[in-house]
Enzyme design. Sequence first.
Site, PDB file in Angstrom:
ATOM      1  N   GLN A  34      -4.809  -1.572   9.481  1.00 55.49           N
ATOM      2  CA  GLN A  34      -4.738  -2.888   8.849  1.00 55.49           C
ATOM      3  C   GLN A  34      -5.379  -3.941   9.759  1.00 55.49           C
ATOM      4  O   GLN A  34      -5.069  -4.023  10.952  1.00 55.49           O
ATOM      5  CB  GLN A  34      -3.264  -3.249   8.545  1.00 55.49           C
ATOM      6  CG  GLN A  34      -3.088  -4.539   7.773  1.00 55.49           C
ATOM      7  CD  GLN A  34      -3.701  -4.504   6.367  1.00 55.49           C
ATOM      8  OE1 GLN A  34      -3.727  -3.485   5.714  1.00 55.49           O
ATOM      9  NE2 GLN A  34      -4.204  -5.641   5.930  1.00 55.49           N
ATOM     10  N   LYS A  43       0.842  -1.206   0.000  1.00 54.34           N
ATOM     11  CA  LYS A  43       0.000   0.000   0.000  1.00 54.34           C
ATOM     12  C   LYS A  43       0.874   1.252   0.000  1.00 54.34           C
ATOM     13  O   LYS A  43       0.589   2.224  -0.709  1.00 54.34           O
ATOM     14  CB  LYS A  43      -0.929   0.004   1.224  1.00 54.34           C
ATOM     15  CG  LYS A  43      -2.094  -0.969   1.079  1.00 54.34           C
ATOM     16  CD  LYS A  43      -2.872  -1.150   2.365  1.00 54.34           C
ATOM     17  CE  LYS A  43      -3.921  -2.247   2.183  1.00 54.34           C
ATOM     18  NZ  LYS A  43      -4.630  -2.605   3.409  1.00 54.34           N
ATOM     19  N   ASP A  47     -11.159   3.159   3.836  1.00 51.82           N
ATOM     20  CA  ASP A  47     -11.469   1.726   3.723  1.00 51.82           C
ATOM     21  C   ASP A  47     -12.986   1.502   3.592  1.00 51.82           C
ATOM     22  O   ASP A  47     -13.424   0.416   3.204  1.00 51.82           O
ATOM     23  CB  ASP A  47     -10.995   0.993   4.987  1.00 51.82           C
ATOM     24  CG  ASP A  47      -9.756   0.134   4.756  1.00 51.82           C
ATOM     25  OD1 ASP A  47      -9.572  -0.333   3.616  1.00 51.82           O
ATOM     26  OD2 ASP A  47      -9.000  -0.074   5.714  1.00 51.82           O
TER      27      ASP A  47
HETATM   28  N1  GUN Z   1      -7.272  -6.752   5.902  1.00 50.61           N
HETATM   29  C1  GUN Z   1      -7.633  -7.470   4.816  1.00 50.61           C
HETATM   30  N2  GUN Z   1      -8.150  -6.666   3.860  1.00 50.61           N
HETATM   31  C2  GUN Z   1      -8.119  -5.418   4.358  1.00 50.61           C
HETATM   32  C3  GUN Z   1      -8.517  -4.148   3.842  1.00 50.61           C
HETATM   33  O1  GUN Z   1      -9.028  -3.997   2.718  1.00 50.61           O
HETATM   34  N3  GUN Z   1      -8.317  -3.092   4.662  1.00 50.61           N
HETATM   35  C4  GUN Z   1      -7.780  -3.212   5.899  1.00 50.61           C
HETATM   36  N4  GUN Z   1      -7.645  -2.117   6.641  1.00 50.61           N
HETATM   37  N5  GUN Z   1      -7.403  -4.370   6.411  1.00 50.61           N
HETATM   38  C5  GUN Z   1      -7.575  -5.462   5.639  1.00 50.61           C
END
Ligand code: GUN
Length: 289
Positions: A94, A50, A117
């Site tokens: 995350q 990311k 998100d």
């Molecule tokens: N863990 C797995 N997929 C995601 C996501 O799209 N965003 C976040 N913040 N954590 C995740």
Amino acid sequence: MAAKIIDGKALAADLRARIAAGVAKLERKPGLAVILVGENPASVSYVTAKEKACAEAGMVSREIRLPADVAEAALVGIIRDLNADKAIDGILVQLPLPSHIRGQAVIDAIAPEKDVDGFTPVNLGRMMIGEECFIPCTPHGIVKLIEFSGMDISGRHAVVVGRSNIVGKPVAQLLASKRLNATVTVCHSGTRDLGAFTREADILVVAAGRPGTITADMVKRGATIIDVGVNRIPDPTRPKGFRLAGDVDFAACSEVAAAITPVPGGVGPMTITMLLWNTLESARRAQRR
Ligand code: GUN
């Protein structure tokens, strides 16, 4: 005949170039705060990807790494500070979080206007009633992939396997929206005779988190398959000691389906792309204010 491969990498590259062009037009670079608690290897790898994507799009990412035993109140305090920080347009925590932290309490602390998100109840609720919101990144990427494959979604039967808050529930909601107009069935771990449902799917979205969930006998001829699974399969012949596999038996199912996403190179690159998309949108809104 083998299915057409829906190339998430190519679509992501195209969208990321457009996002970078949008970023270049802004007075202030969009800022994304990425919070990682602990050292779960998959999470570390997602967060690194990311941050790299952010930099490539001309955005600023601020990484906040916290020890696995950080207190929930401390984490919430950090989020409150980021909510008030004018240089930050997006806040991403995350997931999953360690078990002593209540994930929902942490998500609830994120200001909805910085929730890139799309996980806060406000954004999920707005999506439910068709109002402007941040759409969760993986479901948004899935819809883009289906549209990119050239398929007309309207009136088709979509079967979603999985009912998580991050993927299954929101993607089902999006596909059933007035705009996309699919008929949607949601299957999950409690579904009896999963194959009886998946064989009826024109569009099959699989987010079960288990390799081998979908075998060729469970697929309707000509279906479009979106494989959301990312499973690490031990493989001593690989440099990292594992290979990635989705939830779908790719080789066999591609002999039955019309189109299918690979793992890796399907949904994964699109999730990160839609995160950049939401962060750019958040920065645009903030700079209009
Ligand atoms: N863990 C797995 N997929 C995601 C996501 O799209 N965003 C976040 N913040 N954590 C995740």
